[in-house]
Design a protein around this motif. Structure first.
Motif: not given
Ligand code: PGA
Length: 251
Positions: A9, A11, A97, A167, A171-173, A213, A233-235
């Motif tokens: 992802n 973003k 988000e 998610e 834990a996100i970001g 994360s 997976i974001g970052g």
């Molecule tokens: P992250 O984001 O891996 O950066 O925590 C995951 C997501 O928001 O899908």
């Protein structure tokens, strides 16, 4: 057997040049991977460009949102047909988000999930609790509620198009990953709920990704869980090496 599914992802990140570099880098790194489904969910404006970079690769293209109406006076929105037109297979719906920053409701998310399936897209439907909800012992209740409301009216045939992404918002970001056990507990609950809403057989076939994360160093441990079928997976999806390493760990 559920085939593992990793989705990046991106973003609101990258630019045209960076998007092509990232996509081309992944194509090169993941050429031989066939045992894991891989997708990248890209900002709208780079979908077409990235589609060209991914053509003749095993990597699928996804968007990060979609509107539920087919066309009309909805300034700024994007339809399922438009996403199909630029080669999207997947679409993320109900990301935290969008729920908590943009203010999307369960009802809107449900309309989007339904429209995406009818429009021939595969939704990655996101659920997850806030930190205060976890700390007050409401995780299971909150997530179950999001699953029920987000999938309202989605029948047994249509649900097969859906991937669920658990998610936890905290834990996100944040660098604070859920432990393997925390992830498994919620994934198991979601699968049990799907078994009741549909059937054990259908529940058994639906992929449930973990997100929050996730990175190369925790991929193996998270994926060891019997009910964790992949990662959103974001970052770490913004770096070719990290994302490719995660795919290869699972492959
Ligand atoms: P992250 O984001 O891996 O950066 O925590 C995951 C997501 O928001 O899908």
């Amino acid at each position: 057997m559920r085939k593992p599914f990793l989705a990046g992802n991106w973003k609101m990140n990258t630019n045209a040049k960076g998007a092509v570099a990232l996509a081309s880098g992944l194509v090169k790194e993941l050429k031989t991977v066939t045992t894991v489904d891989v997708a990248v969910c890209v900002p709208f404006v780079y979908l077409q460009t990235v589609a060209a970079s991914l053509s003749s690769s095993n990597i699928a293209l996804g968007a990060q949102d979609v509107y539920f109406q087919p066309n009309g006076a909805f300034t700024g929105e994007i339809s399922c047909e438009m996403l199909k037109d630029v080669c999207c297979t997947y679409v993320i719906i109900g990301h935290s988000e969008r729920r908590h920053v943009i203010g999307e409701t369960d009802e809107l998310i449900n309309k989007k999930v339904s429209a995406a399936i009818s429009g021939g897209l595969l939704p990655i439907f996101c659920v997850g609790e806030l930190l205060e909800e976890r700390e007050s012992g409401k995780t299971q209740q909150v997530v179950a509620d999001q699953v029920r409301k987000g999938l309202a009216g989605i029948n047994a045939e249509k649900i097969q198009a859906v991937t669920i992404a658990y998610e936890p918002v905290w834990a996100i970001g944040t660098g604070r990953t859920a432990t393997a056990q925390q992830a498994q507990e919620v994934h198991e609950m979601i699968r049990g709920l799907l078994a009741k809403m549909y059937s054990p057989k259908i529940a058994d076939a639906i992929r449930i990704q973990y997100g929050g994360s996730a990175k190369p160093s925790n991929t193996a441990e998270l994926m060891k869980n019997p009910d964790v079928d992949g990662l959103l997976i974001g970052g770490a999806s913004l770096k070719v090496d990290d994302f490719a390493a995660m795919v290869k760990t699972i492959a």
